[in-house]
Scaffold this motif. Structure first.
Motif, PDB file in Angstrom:
ATOM      1  N   ALA A 188       0.829  -1.204   0.000  1.00 60.44           N
ATOM      2  CA  ALA A 188       0.000   0.000   0.000  1.00 60.44           C
ATOM      3  C   ALA A 188       0.865   1.257   0.000  1.00 60.44           C
ATOM      4  O   ALA A 188       0.550   2.251  -0.676  1.00 60.44           O
ATOM      5  N   GLN A 189       1.958   1.215   0.777  1.00 57.48           N
ATOM      6  CA  GLN A 189       2.875   2.363   0.793  1.00 57.48           C
ATOM      7  C   GLN A 189       3.503   2.584  -0.588  1.00 57.48           C
ATOM      8  O   GLN A 189       3.586   3.719  -1.061  1.00 57.48           O
ATOM      9  N   ASN A 190       3.945   1.504  -1.200  1.00 55.24           N
ATOM     10  CA  ASN A 190       4.519   1.619  -2.542  1.00 55.24           C
ATOM     11  C   ASN A 190       3.484   2.118  -3.537  1.00 55.24           C
ATOM     12  O   ASN A 190       3.782   2.942  -4.416  1.00 55.24           O
ATOM     13  N   TYR A 191       2.254   1.593  -3.412  1.00 49.90           N
ATOM     14  CA  TYR A 191       1.172   2.005  -4.304  1.00 49.90           C
ATOM     15  C   TYR A 191       0.888   3.494  -4.148  1.00 49.90           C
ATOM     16  O   TYR A 191       0.740   4.234  -5.133  1.00 49.90           O
ATOM     17  N   ARG A 192       0.818   3.946  -2.876  1.00 44.11           N
ATOM     18  CA  ARG A 192       0.585   5.369  -2.627  1.00 44.11           C
ATOM     19  C   ARG A 192       1.724   6.217  -3.186  1.00 44.11           C
ATOM     20  O   ARG A 192       1.495   7.275  -3.779  1.00 44.11           O
ATOM     21  N   SER A 193       2.963   5.746  -3.010  1.00 43.84           N
ATOM     22  CA  SER A 193       4.115   6.489  -3.522  1.00 43.84           C
ATOM     23  C   SER A 193       4.057   6.606  -5.044  1.00 43.84           C
ATOM     24  O   SER A 193       4.312   7.673  -5.614  1.00 43.84           O
ATOM     25  N   GLU A 194       3.698   5.484  -5.699  1.00 44.90           N
ATOM     26  CA  GLU A 194       3.586   5.514  -7.159  1.00 44.90           C
ATOM     27  C   GLU A 194       2.487   6.464  -7.609  1.00 44.90           C
ATOM     28  O   GLU A 194       2.642   7.220  -8.581  1.00 44.90           O
ATOM     29  N   LEU A 195       1.348   6.425  -6.903  1.00 47.42           N
ATOM     30  CA  LEU A 195       0.247   7.329  -7.256  1.00 47.42           C
ATOM     31  C   LEU A 195       0.646   8.789  -7.060  1.00 47.42           C
ATOM     32  O   LEU A 195       0.299   9.659  -7.872  1.00 47.42           O
ATOM     33  N   GLN A 196       1.376   9.071  -5.976  1.00 47.98           N
ATOM     34  CA  GLN A 196       1.815  10.440  -5.735  1.00 47.98           C
ATOM     35  C   GLN A 196       2.784  10.902  -6.827  1.00 47.98           C
ATOM     36  O   GLN A 196       2.721  12.059  -7.251  1.00 47.98           O
ATOM     37  N   GLN A 197       3.662   9.995  -7.278  1.00 44.69           N
ATOM     38  CA  GLN A 197       4.566  10.346  -8.376  1.00 44.69           C
ATOM     39  C   GLN A 197       3.786  10.633  -9.649  1.00 44.69           C
ATOM     40  O   GLN A 197       4.120  11.557 -10.402  1.00 44.69           O
ATOM     41  N   ARG A 198       2.728   9.849  -9.868  1.00 44.87           N
ATOM     42  CA  ARG A 198       1.915  10.095 -11.062  1.00 44.87           C
ATOM     43  C   ARG A 198       1.143  11.405 -10.954  1.00 44.87           C
ATOM     44  O   ARG A 198       0.956  12.114 -11.951  1.00 44.87           O
TER      45      ARG A 198
END
Length: 446
Positions: free
Chosen positions: A21-31
Motif C-alpha cells: 500500500a505504501q509503494n502504491y501510494r508512492s507511485e500514485l503520488q509520483q503520477r
C-alpha cells in the motif's frame, strides 16, 4: 505468549500489504506529480503561445500601418511634385498674358486719348501712339497649351493587393500541439552527452536541425549543432552537472525555424578523457583533451598516455586529427591495458592501434587489413565489447591469470576493421594513447 503459525502468517501478510500500500501510494503520488507537471506544461505553453501570437500580430499590424502610411506619403509627395512642375509654366504664361493685357489697356487708353485731343496735338499724339503700337507687336500672341498637353493627375490603385494580403494573412502562422521534432535519447559519455532526436510530425519535411544546450541554472542557451544529422555529441560538459537540451528544425524551402522541442535534462557522471600532462614533447590544451606534438624538443616524445584509464568497453572512443606533421612508421593512436613508460610507440604488447599510414597493430603484430591513411580532419573510432573470459588458473578465478577476450572495431574514414583482442588479465577500464615522432600533429580525444 508465542504466536501461532497462522497468526505469524497473517502478520507477515499484513506487513506485506502495508508495504504494498505504501509503494502504491508512492507511485500514485509520483503520477500526480507527473500530471501536475504535464498540466503546467500545457498551461505554460498555451500562455506563452498566446503572448507570442499577440506580440507578433501587433508588430505586423504596426509595421503594416507604417508601411501604408509611408507609401501614402510618398504618393502624395509625388502628386505635389507633378502639380508644382506642371503649374509653374502655366503661372509664367499667365503672368505674360496679364502683362500683355495691361499693355493693351494702356495702349487703348492712349489711342482713345489721341483721337479725342485737339487738332493741334492730334498729329503728335497719333504718331506717338503708332510707334508704341509697333513696339508692342499686336500681331504676336503667346501660345497657351491645349488641355491634352498638360498633366491630368489620377491615382492607379490595384485592388488585388487586398486580395493577396487576405490570402497571405489567412495562411500566415500556425499553431501546433507538439513541436515537429523531439529529443529521443540522451546518452552520457566521458565529459559529454550524446543527444539523439527524431521527427514526430509526418507532414514536416526537415531541411536542417538546430541543437542548443545550457546549464540548468543558466538563462541563455547556446548553439551546439546546426546540420542534417539526427544526433550530436556535445563536448566539454562538467560531470555531475544538469544540462538542458532542446532541438528545432527548419522546413524544406523555409528560412524560419520551427518551435523548440520540450527541453530535456541530461548529465554525465563519466570523467572526461584527458591526456597526461607534463610529458616532454607534447603540449596540451587547457581542458587537456587536445595534445599537440611540439617541436621544442625534437628528440623527446614516445607515447603520450591518458591521465587515467577512462575508457570503458561499450563506449566509443574517438580521435580527431586537427593538424598533421611529417609521417613516421612509429606514429599511432590507440588503446592499451597499461601506461608503461619508455615505449616508442603503441605498436607493442597489450595494445591495439592504428598508424598514420592506416596499418592496424594488435599486441605488436600488424594485421593484413589496412584502413585509410590519417590526415587532417580524420576521425578514428574505437569500439570494444567484452566477448568472454577463459580462466586458466587452478582456482578458476578469472581475475587471477585469465584470458580476457574483446571484440574491437576500429573505424577510419568510411571503412572499419573488426577483430578479437586477447589480454592476459581482466581489466575494467583501459588507457588510450598516441605517439608522434615529428612535430605538427594535433589530436583531440573524446
Amino acid at each position: 505468549m508465542k504466536m501461532s503459525v497462522e497468526a505469524e502468517v497473517l502478520l507477515q501478510e499484513a506487513k506485506e500489504s502495508i508495504e504494498a500500500a505504501q509503494n502504491y501510494r508512492s507511485e500514485l503520488q509520483q503520477r500526480l506529480q507527473g500530471l501536475s507537471q504535464a498540466r503546467k506544461q500545457v498551461r505554460g505553453s498555451s500562455t506563452h503561445t498566446r503572448e507570442a501570437l499577440r506580440r507578433h500580430f501587433q508588430e505586423l499590424q504596426t509595421a503594416l500601418s507604417r508601411l501604408l502610411s509611408d507609401r501614402l506619403s510618398a504618393l502624395l509627395q509625388e502628386v505635389d511634385a507633378i502639380e508644382q512642375d506642371s503649374v509653374s509654366p502655366l503661372d509664367d504664361c499667365q503672368k505674360l498674358i496679364e502683362h500683355g493685357v495691361s499693355m493693351a489697356d494702356e495702349l487703348l487708353r492712349e489711342g482713345e486719348a489721341a483721337l479725342r485731343c485737339g487738332i493741334s496735338d492730334k498729329e503728335d499724339k497719333l504718331c506717338s501712339f503708332a510707334k508704341k503700337a509697333l513696339n508692342i507687336q499686336l500681331d504676336s500672341l503667346p501660345e497657351v497649351p491645349a488641355l491634352v498637353d498638360v498633366p491630368c493627375l489620377s491615382a492607379q490603385l490595384d485592388d488585388s493587393l487586398l486580395h493577396v494580403m487576405r490570402e497571405r494573412v489567412a495562411r500566415h502562422g500556425s499553431v501546433s500541439a507538439h513541436p515537429p521534432v523531439q529529443i529521443e535519447e540522451l546518452v552520457e559519455r566521458p565529459g559529454s552527452v550524446l543527444v539523439r532526436w527524431c521527427k514526430v510530425d509526418e507532414d514536416f519535411n526537415p531541411q536542417d536541425y538546430r541543437l542548443q544546450y545550457r546549464r540548468s541554472n543558466a538563462t541563455q542557451y547556446e548553439d551546439a549543432y546546426i546540420g542534417k544529422d539526427c544526433e550530436f555529441l556535445v563536448l566539454h560538459l562538467d560531470p555531475h552537472t544538469d544540462y538542458l537540451f532542446r532541438v528545432c528544425a527548419r522546413g524544406e524551402g523555409r528560412t524560419e525555424w520551427s518551435p523548440w522541442s520540450v527541453p530535456q535534462t541530461g548529465y554525465t557522471t563519466l570523467t572526461p578523457h584527458e591526456w597526461s600532462p607534463g610529458v616532454d614533447g607534447y603540449i596540451l590544451s587547457s581542458r587537456k583533451n587536445i595534445a599537440m606534438r611540439s617541436d621544442a624538443n625534437p628528440g623527446a616524445g614516445g607515447v603520450l598516455y591518458s591521465s587515467s584509464p577512462t575508457y570503458f568497453c561499450g563506449q566509443t572512443l574517438t580521435f580527431k586529427i586537427s593538424a598533421a606533421g611529417q609521417m613516421d612508421k612509429r606514429d599511432s593512436v590507440g588503446v592499451c591495458a597499461d601506461n608503461h613508460s619508455g615505449a616508442e610507440s603503441l605498436q607493442r604488447d597489450q595494445a591495439v592501434c592504428i598508424t598514420t599510414s592506416g596499418a592496424v597493430f594488435v599486441n605488436g603484430k600488424e594485421m593484413t587489413n589496412q584502413l585509410p591513411a590519417i590526415t587532417v580532419g580524420s576521425s578514428v573510432t574505437f569500439d570494444m565489447e567484452v566477448v568472454s573470459l577463459f580462466p586458466i588458473s587452478n582456482n578458476n578465478n578469472p581475475s587471477d591469470g585469465g584470458t580476457f577476450k574483446l571484440r574491437v572495431t576500429i573505424g577510419s574514414g568510411n571503412r572499419e576493421v573488426v577483430f578479437y583482442w586477447l589480454l592476459d588479465q581482466v581489466v575494467d577500464c583501459l588507457f588510450f594513447g598516441c605517439s608522434f615522432t615529428h612535430p605538427g600533429w594535433k589530436v583531440l580525444v573524446f
